[in-house]
Design a protein around this motif. Sequence first.
Motif, PDB file in Angstrom:
ATOM      1  N   PRO A  71       0.895  -1.242  -0.029  1.00 20.86           N
ATOM      2  CA  PRO A  71      -0.195   0.040  -0.125  1.00 20.86           C
ATOM      3  C   PRO A  71       0.908   1.216   0.174  1.00 20.86           C
ATOM      4  O   PRO A  71       0.510   2.386  -0.740  1.00 20.86           O
ATOM      5  CB  PRO A  71      -0.968  -0.168   1.122  1.00 20.86           C
ATOM      6  N   LEU A  72       1.971   1.439   0.798  1.00 20.20           N
ATOM      7  CA  LEU A  72       2.984   2.317   0.756  1.00 20.20           C
ATOM      8  C   LEU A  72       3.478   2.371  -0.749  1.00 20.20           C
ATOM      9  O   LEU A  72       3.673   3.639  -1.227  1.00 20.20           O
ATOM     10  CB  LEU A  72       4.119   2.201   1.720  1.00 20.20           C
ATOM     11  N   LYS A  74       2.149   1.809  -3.505  1.00 19.55           N
ATOM     12  CA  LYS A  74       1.239   2.183  -4.526  1.00 19.55           C
ATOM     13  C   LYS A  74       1.053   3.612  -4.501  1.00 19.55           C
ATOM     14  O   LYS A  74       0.453   4.159  -5.812  1.00 19.55           O
ATOM     15  CB  LYS A  74      -0.167   1.435  -4.197  1.00 19.55           C
ATOM     16  N   GLU A  75       1.188   4.191  -3.301  1.00 17.76           N
ATOM     17  CA  GLU A  75       1.126   5.653  -3.630  1.00 17.76           C
ATOM     18  C   GLU A  75       2.043   6.360  -4.554  1.00 17.76           C
ATOM     19  O   GLU A  75       1.882   7.620  -4.674  1.00 17.76           O
ATOM     20  CB  GLU A  75       1.510   6.199  -2.014  1.00 17.76           C
ATOM     21  N   ASP A  76       3.212   5.679  -4.638  1.00 21.42           N
ATOM     22  CA  ASP A  76       3.911   6.226  -5.690  1.00 21.42           C
ATOM     23  C   ASP A  76       3.730   5.941  -7.343  1.00 21.42           C
ATOM     24  O   ASP A  76       4.971   6.060  -8.053  1.00 21.42           O
ATOM     25  CB  ASP A  76       5.607   5.863  -5.267  1.00 21.42           C
ATOM     26  N   ARG A  78       2.198   6.103 -11.144  1.00 21.82           N
ATOM     27  CA  ARG A  78       1.774   7.034 -11.806  1.00 21.82           C
ATOM     28  C   ARG A  78       0.938   6.673 -13.207  1.00 21.82           C
ATOM     29  O   ARG A  78       1.785   6.727 -14.105  1.00 21.82           O
ATOM     30  CB  ARG A  78       2.569   8.551 -12.007  1.00 21.82           C
ATOM     31  N   LYS A 155       7.725   9.068   0.424  1.00 21.11           N
ATOM     32  CA  LYS A 155       7.063   9.779   1.687  1.00 21.11           C
ATOM     33  C   LYS A 155       7.838   8.935   3.042  1.00 21.11           C
ATOM     34  O   LYS A 155       7.639  10.050   4.072  1.00 21.11           O
ATOM     35  CB  LYS A 155       5.661   9.857   1.766  1.00 21.11           C
TER      36      LYS A 155
END
Length: 380
Positions: A71-72, A74-76, A78, A155
């Motif tokens: 999940p962390l 996937k935040e990156d 695009r 992040k």
Amino acid sequence: MSDVILPVIDLDVFLRYRTSPDAEPYLQECKKASDALITYGALLLHDSRVSEDDNNTFLDLIEDYFAQPEPLLKEDERPELGYQVGVTLENTEKPKCAVDEPCLKVIARLDPAERPLDITAHSPDPKCRFFWKMSEKPPYETLYPALNAPNVVPKAEGIRERWTPIMEKWGTSMKTAVEGLAEMAAVGLGLPRETFKEAGRYGPHLLAPTASDLVKYGEKDTILAGFHTDLNFLTIHGRSRYPGLNIWARNNGKRIAVKFPPTGRYLLVQAGKQLEHLSGGLIKAGFHEVVVNDATLQSIEKRKSEHPDRPLIRISSTFFWHLSSDYDLAPIPELRDKARSLRADTINLGKVDLDEETTYEPMKVGQQVQNELRHIALMA
């Protein structure tokens, strides 16, 4: 599998004599570089400016990044930018050759003992990737903004603070080395030294490490990256902690397991599709795959015993050097003519099918990149 050792090109010689462009050692080393690209599509580059410590620091950072929960990561992602910045997670990128008829013909022509692991039933690659742009902003409005998007900085604490300085330091080392090799290749091919470097001055160059989870995908003969060529101009790799990269020599179709000298400041360089296009096929993009083999398994066991606290992830230390997106991509006439005479020689030797001449249509580099991204399912 061949025991061929790739030619070693000494960038130090080029740098030492670059103010004396008529010096024999300079000209010889440049010719050696271009000949290696024509014959093998790949070479080993010695550059004494490259620091193995910087490569190890980079590998540690990327291992730590990909050890994070999904999940962390996937935040990156695009996807709306064709995954051309940020992370691409496993089982996203498809090997083009699995469905590409010309590529399947290449495999069929290889001696059965030299063929890649079977990719015809191969799903998307079980590797992840991160793209970090290392480009100079063009002084004009590009037609391809998605290929020139801003970088994504992770992040997570403990990674965010280390990220940009480490990526920039190692990326700059590889970019500087590959641009030197581009200059050498131009001289060796009889072109002005700046020909390729200037054509790529505003290219969307990418520091592009891949990551393969060897806990999940560590069985022998697992395909981590299926048989393919790279779409860019030149690809340069630092030393990986786990073997498994195989390349195919253009001149004889032999599969070569890439081996770096055990110590020393060496980088692997491979030709990509943009160089093939610009040279009219004189230099062919090099086919390669990444698989789990016996040497990979030995390195896994060694790493587990020597560094039991580290993530068991195979990182490729990879940099994609591109031509500028708005550059008009068309064969350079003198290189195209050399390619035709070389092809005539190989036809005489019975090595080429007469109906297989490739046409290199003029187009913008950005269009060529977008066409290739659609083939590998990274752009709709």
